[in-house]
Design a protein around this motif. Structure first.
Motif, mmCIF file in Angstrom:
data_model
loop_
_atom_site.group_PDB
_atom_site.id
_atom_site.type_symbol
_atom_site.label_atom_id
_atom_site.label_comp_id
_atom_site.label_asym_id
_atom_site.label_seq_id
_atom_site.Cartn_x
_atom_site.Cartn_y
_atom_site.Cartn_z
ATOM 1 N N LEU B 33 21.443 26.973 -32.889
ATOM 2 C CA LEU B 33 21.334 25.792 -33.746
ATOM 3 C C LEU B 33 21.978 24.613 -33.019
ATOM 4 O O LEU B 33 23.174 24.618 -32.755
ATOM 5 C CB LEU B 33 22.024 26.052 -35.094
ATOM 6 C CG LEU B 33 22.055 24.911 -36.114
ATOM 7 C CD1 LEU B 33 20.654 24.408 -36.445
ATOM 8 C CD2 LEU B 33 22.748 25.349 -37.396
ATOM 9 N N VAL B 34 21.143 23.617 -32.696
ATOM 10 C CA VAL B 34 21.603 22.495 -31.884
ATOM 11 C C VAL B 34 21.787 21.250 -32.740
ATOM 12 O O VAL B 34 20.885 20.876 -33.495
ATOM 13 C CB VAL B 34 20.582 22.200 -30.758
ATOM 14 C CG1 VAL B 34 20.988 20.971 -29.968
ATOM 15 C CG2 VAL B 34 20.467 23.399 -29.841
ATOM 16 N N GLU B 35 22.944 20.646 -32.655
ATOM 17 C CA GLU B 35 23.236 19.438 -33.432
ATOM 18 C C GLU B 35 23.802 18.373 -32.486
ATOM 19 O O GLU B 35 24.667 18.635 -31.672
ATOM 20 C CB GLU B 35 24.248 19.786 -34.548
ATOM 21 C CG GLU B 35 24.861 18.597 -35.264
ATOM 22 C CD GLU B 35 23.844 17.692 -35.942
ATOM 23 O OE1 GLU B 35 22.978 18.202 -36.674
ATOM 24 O OE2 GLU B 35 23.913 16.462 -35.716
ATOM 25 N N ARG B 36 23.313 17.164 -32.660
ATOM 26 C CA ARG B 36 23.725 16.047 -31.806
ATOM 27 C C ARG B 36 25.145 15.577 -32.144
ATOM 28 O O ARG B 36 25.905 15.181 -31.285
ATOM 29 C CB ARG B 36 22.713 14.922 -32.037
ATOM 30 C CG ARG B 36 22.760 13.812 -31.062
ATOM 31 C CD ARG B 36 21.428 13.094 -31.036
ATOM 32 N NE ARG B 36 21.130 12.432 -32.306
ATOM 33 C CZ ARG B 36 20.121 11.571 -32.474
ATOM 34 N NH1 ARG B 36 19.333 11.269 -31.467
ATOM 35 N NH2 ARG B 36 19.898 11.017 -33.632
ATOM 36 N N GLU B 37 25.482 15.617 -33.431
ATOM 37 C CA GLU B 37 26.795 15.141 -33.876
ATOM 38 C C GLU B 37 27.868 16.218 -33.673
ATOM 39 O O GLU B 37 27.545 17.362 -33.398
ATOM 40 C CB GLU B 37 26.723 14.753 -35.354
ATOM 41 C CG GLU B 37 25.692 13.689 -35.694
ATOM 42 C CD GLU B 37 26.008 12.327 -35.094
ATOM 43 O OE1 GLU B 37 27.144 12.118 -34.614
ATOM 44 O OE2 GLU B 37 25.107 11.460 -35.083
ATOM 45 N N PRO B 38 29.150 15.854 -33.864
ATOM 46 C CA PRO B 38 30.221 16.837 -33.654
ATOM 47 C C PRO B 38 30.266 17.966 -34.692
ATOM 48 O O PRO B 38 30.887 18.989 -34.455
ATOM 49 C CB PRO B 38 31.502 15.995 -33.749
ATOM 50 C CG PRO B 38 31.076 14.593 -33.516
ATOM 51 C CD PRO B 38 29.683 14.491 -34.030
ATOM 52 N N SER B 39 29.654 17.761 -35.874
ATOM 53 C CA SER B 39 29.653 18.813 -36.899
ATOM 54 C C SER B 39 28.272 18.898 -37.524
ATOM 55 O O SER B 39 27.557 17.899 -37.582
ATOM 56 C CB SER B 39 30.657 18.490 -38.015
ATOM 57 O OG SER B 39 31.965 18.472 -37.517
ATOM 58 N N ILE B 40 27.928 20.072 -38.042
ATOM 59 C CA ILE B 40 26.669 20.200 -38.766
ATOM 60 C C ILE B 40 26.846 19.692 -40.208
ATOM 61 O O ILE B 40 27.961 19.500 -40.672
ATOM 62 C CB ILE B 40 26.144 21.657 -38.757
ATOM 63 C CG1 ILE B 40 27.188 22.619 -39.341
ATOM 64 C CG2 ILE B 40 25.767 22.076 -37.352
ATOM 65 C CD1 ILE B 40 26.655 24.017 -39.601
#
Lengths: 557, 430
Positions: B33-40
């Motif tokens: 699971l890839v997220e650009r921001e520091p947290s989901i």
């Protein structure tokens, strides 16, 4: 069990607790409580160092109960439970005392009294911990076979997807052929491809799939069992067959309201959208002036809801009328034009460009059908208009099938006030029921167009595939225990249980309540309601809870 | 021996990506699971409550965040971006850029001592720039992973080579300025795109005065203002003078159903405006709200009843009108101008606050992502799908759900997310 030895770990949580309570004082206080053999404060109990300290203390101090006084069980109980487990202690011998969310964060202004409250919370935690008992999780096998009820586009999509994943599927259809509502439609928005093409394509795929068994002219007669192990009796004509399935998917669709007694509905000059579709399909539309009325029988007191698909159906059919007869005049009388999303606003624009006239009316001034014309007050023009007609089309809402409540009762799942099936959670569990192992998709849940129905069908397939993929379900250890000597078999618990997890059965001792561990969520409703006090909730026994209350009432030494 | 199913890549850690990842993980399929921001958490984490139940958004979301974090089959890649994709269904090779957090994710305990000492103050994006944060910061209070992050654009040490004060005050040595951006290659059998939406910037419609008038704000700004964990602690005060807002105008279709901007309808705004007006009334029963709309689109389950409740119990008036312009009086009160349709007369109303229901648009950078994935976008830059194959992109093995395919409310996004998970499972298990 030998001597009860409780260890208490009080967390500073940086300044979150440490800044507002006397944490070292709390640890010292904890040590003064009976059965507490070890107490310590840590900067961060959840850090690697803090967790190691718990494990070491379990080992060295021979702890057989652990209490952590810190943030919140919501995020941290699983962590501390597994830490106990790692150190060889049954995880259900762990107890939380919530002194951050329920104490330091809400009483930042009053250190002394907040510390006193934290003492009470720790005292209560220890009192309960002393009485905790070890519990074990068990597993129940899941039959890798799905029953899909409803052979429309939704049910077929769902069945195909599950079959492609390798699961057996039994597909039950009421009618004598697959296709459902799409069998009555002509073309589909927004592409205007023929509904029959989509149905044929899917039907062919379903029929040639060796994993799917199709039963047409069939209905569900009886459902017994629980997630993983449902016994479903299906009636097909005279025959009855019993299927053993692990999961059940409800894809029974909905029907369109017949507007009997409304606007002179007669099925000839005053028709429904479905009847218009048939006229278009059979090329027997013979009308130069057509008035389409929206929200007939919906968004009123009896049926307060908007049926979602009727505006687009009206746009589509209005355009198809113009296609069949370019000289036709078409009026669409609407309240709010519901053309949501990226594909449909342009579709609405296209309909306007083809020369269809849109007239907005308000519920206070409904259209009136007269002998030769429809009288309507145009809200935007602020004028009353009189529209001649050859044909009046009534856009009626989708309504739940008459027998949806009956099916819901067999499955023991709820329906809403309009008879549509009610999901487990409106936001986050849109295709699940609260009962494990049963799912819903398409118009059985709420009016939906073909695209949405297909998405939901895949969604329900995903959810249903989970227990089948895993092959077993873990049962909740925090389940009730029935004292058969006390149980009077009154059945109140069975009525109270929202998960169909307790039922009264004949036993040697007479009628007694029995818990179905695989379905139980441990909510405790049965225990709270039992007039005989015959039901004990594991992990939340009366003794444990009363001990907490007594501890709360004790005056701090 | 049966070959083990390949993993699935999920791009975007909002509610759609989270649900897709959880379903796949629960099926026993490995997920990245890839997220650009520091947290989901995505956009749902920014909302105060959700319609039509007025459930607290973060309260129902945060158990899912924790489930994702702890799931043995889900690997979270935060502050990460997909840079390149090659191969095909059942055999994709994905190059992932993992940006340095400069904080050790496994050691930081999110105590906040570092932020208390950080001298930098910059606008907080999560709180829609309504509050300042430090250069070392938690993305949001309930964020997962629950660790601090150093913002490389604003950190004094990373930009000018001096400071490192956070490092001195971290009691567990979790700060790591030596961390480097790294590249990783993932092998997956299917990809799910769930990158969500960005709100339309209403300064593109000058007649509404956004940014010129302090008391004209967007819906997402309003969500943060009324949220208990937001910049005002949940007190609904006007940005100009911190006075409580008692008369509120909600302006619908800002950037939507608009030939000059987005022609499409954003689907969720009629309902979120109703909810936002309800919340204002719940905070203070003196509040009177006006919702200026074109067509009231309340078609989902329970939505019409919700609107009726708004009118009857929450002091909300619905006015069918497209607002022509907003001006301001000398007390910075927004004045809403519109034409009364039947008389064609120009009317105006003076408000304490005006809230613009801004259109939902594809995320910035989505064109690049589409190029990397080799899939087509539609004319608005949403991921292109077929109405009868609604979760498949134009490339086999790549699926899509939630607001990056079309503006969609939460229940539909969740149903689609499960659906996309099913499509991906079909692809990798076949």
């Amino acid at each position: 069990m030998n001597e009860v030895r409780v260890g208490v770990f009080v967390c500073h949580c940086g300044t979150n607790i440490g800044g507002f309570l006397d944490v070292p004082g709390l640890a010292k206080y904890a040590l003064s409580l009976s059965n507490v053999v070890f107490a310590k404060d840590n900067q961060y109990t959840c850090s690697e160092a803090g967790l190691t300290e718990i494990k070491n203390a379990i080992d060295e101090k021979k702890l057989n109960r652990v209490v952590v006084a810190s943030c919140t069980p919501r995020t941290h109980e699983p962590l501390f439970r597994s830490t106990c487990k790692d150190a060889g202690l049954n995880p259900y011998l762990f107890q939380f005392a919530n002194i951050r969310d329920q104490c330091s964060w809400v009483h930042m202004q009053d250190r002394d009294r907040a510390t006193e409250k934290a003492k009470a919370l720790i005292r209560m935690g220890v009192a309960r911990a002393v009485l905790l008992e070890p519990l074990e999780e068990t597993e129940v096998e899941v039959n890798p076979c799905a029953l899909v009820i409803g052979g429309g586009i939704t049910g077929m999509t769902c069945a195909l997807s599950l079959a492609n994943r390798g699961f057996e599927v039994k597909l039950i259809e009421n009618e004598d052929r697959l296709g459902g509502t799409l069998n009555s439609l002509y073309k589909l928005y927004p592409t205007h491809e023929e509904a029959s093409r989509l149905v044929q394509e899917k039907t062919k795929e379903v029929e040639k799939n060796p994993k799917i068994e199709v039963l047409t002219s069939s209905e569900v007669k009886e459902v017994e069992g629980f997630v993983g192990n449902y016994d479903v009796t299906v009636r097909q004509g005279e025959k009855e067959r019993l299927f053993k399935v692990g999961v059940i998917i409800v894809a029974t669709g909905a029907e369109t309201l017949k507007p009997v007694g409304m606007y002179g509905y007669d099925g000839k000059t005053f028709v429904t959208q479905l009847e218009l579709e048939r006229m278009l399909k059979e090329r027997r539309l013979n009308a130069d002036t057509v008035v389409i009325i929206q929200c007939v029988g919906s968004r009123n007191e009896k049926r307060a809801y908007c049926s979602k698909v009727c505006c687009l159906t009206a746009l589509k059919n209005a355009m198809l009328i113009k296609e069949a007869n370019p000289n036709a005049q078409v009026f669409v009388l609407y309240r709010d034009m519901v053309t949501q999303g990226t594909k449909y606003e342009d579709y609405y624009g296209k309909a306007r460009e083809t020369g269809i006239t849109f007239i907005k009316y308000s519920p206070e001034r409904q259209p009136v059908v007269e002998n030769k014309s429809v009288r309507i007050y145009d809200e935007l023009l602020g004028e009353e208009l009189s529209l001649p007609y050859d044909l009046v089309v009534l856009s009626t809402p989708m309504v739940a099938h008459n027998d949806s409540t009956d099916l819901a009762q067999k499955l023991k799942v709820p329906v809403d006030e309009n008879g549509f099936f009610l999901e487990a959670h409106v936001k986050l569990r849109p295709v699940d029921f609260a009962t494990d192992g049963i799912y819903v998709c398409g118009c059985a849940h709420w009016p939906a167009n073909v695209s949405e129905s297909i998405s939901q069908a895949y969604g329900a397939a995903s959810r249903a595939s989970i227990p089948m993929s895993v092959g077993h379900v873990k049962t909740e250890p925090l389940i009730p225990v029935v004292d058969e000597d006390e149980c009077s078999g009154c059945g109140l618990c069975e009525l109270t249980c929202p998960f169909k997890a307790i039922q009264v059965e004949e036993t040697e001792k007479g009628r007694k309540a029995k818990v179905i561990a695989a379905s139980c969520k441990g909510c405790g409703a049965c225990g709270a309601g039992c007039p005989q006090r015959a039901i004990t909730m594991r992990h939340f026994t009366n003794e444990q809870l009363v001990a907490q209350v007594i501890a709360l009432a004790e005056v701090t030494p | 021996m049966v070959e083990k199913p390949k993993a699935v890549l999920v791009i975007g850690g909002g509610i759609a990506g989270i649900q897709a990842a959880l379903d796949l993980g629960d099926m026993g399929i490995k997920v990245h699971l890839v997220e650009r921001e520091p947290s989901i958490g995505g956009r749902m984490a920014q909302l105060d409550k959700t319609f039509p139940t007025n459930d607290c958004s973060i309260c129902i979301l945060s158990p899912k965040l924790a489930d994702c974090f702890r799931h043995p089959n889900i690997t979270l890649h935060t502050i990460s971006e997909v840079k390149n994709v090659t191969g095909q269904i059942r055999d994709f090779s994905v190059k992932l850029r993992k940006y340095a957090r400069f904080v050790k994710e496994n050691e930081c305990i999110n105590c906040g001592e570092c932020a208390a000492k950080c001298p930098v103050k910059v606008p907080d994006e999560f709180d829609m720039r309504l509050r300042k944060r430090e250069a070392i910061y938690p993305y949001y209070l309930q964020g997962v992973p629950a660790v601090m992050t150093i913002d490389r654009e604003n950190c004094l040490y990373l930009t000018r080579g001096v400071c490192r004060i956070c490092e001195k005050f971290c009691t567990i040595n979790a700060i790591d300025f030596e961390q480097k951006d790294t590249d990783a290659t993932l092998h997956v059998g299917a990809i799910i795109v769930a990158t969500g939406f960005d709100p339309f910037d209403p300064s593109g419609i000058p007649q509404y005065g956004y940014k010129r008038y302090r008391n004209v704000i967007t819906s997402l700004e309003y969500e943060r203002l009324i949220c208990a964990s937001g910049p005002t602690g949940g007190h609904l005060t006007r940005p100009s003078d911190k006075k409580p807002a008692e008369t509120i105008a909600f302006i619908q279709c800002v950037g939507s159903r608009d030939l000059k901007n987005n022609r499409y309808c954003s689907s969720v705004c009629c309902m979120h405006a109703t909810k936002e007006a309800m919340l204002a009334y719940e905070h203070d029963p003196k509040v009177k709200s006006y919702i200026f709309y074109m067509d009231l689109r309340a078609a989902g389950k329970g939505f019409q009843k919700y609107v009726a409740r708004g009118e009857q119990e929450y002091n909300i008036s619905y006015i069918r009108n497209r607002v022509a312009k907003i001006t301001e009086d000398r007390n910075e009160n927004p004045i809403v101008w519109y034409e009364e349709p039947q008389s064609s007369k120009t009317e105006k109303m003076t408000m304490d606050l005006a809230v613009l229901a801004t259109s939902l648009m594809p995320r910035k950078g989505v064109e690049e992502l589409a190029k990397v994935l080799g899939v087509e976008l539609d004319e608005y830059n949403f991921f292109k799908t077929d109405p009868f194959n609604p979760l498949d992109t134009t490339k086999s093995g790549i699926f899509v759900c939630g607001c990056c395919r079309e503006p969609t409310d939460i229940p539909e996004s969740v149903a689609q997310a499960s659906g996309a998970a099913e499509r991906a499972a079909e692809a990798v298990m076949r």
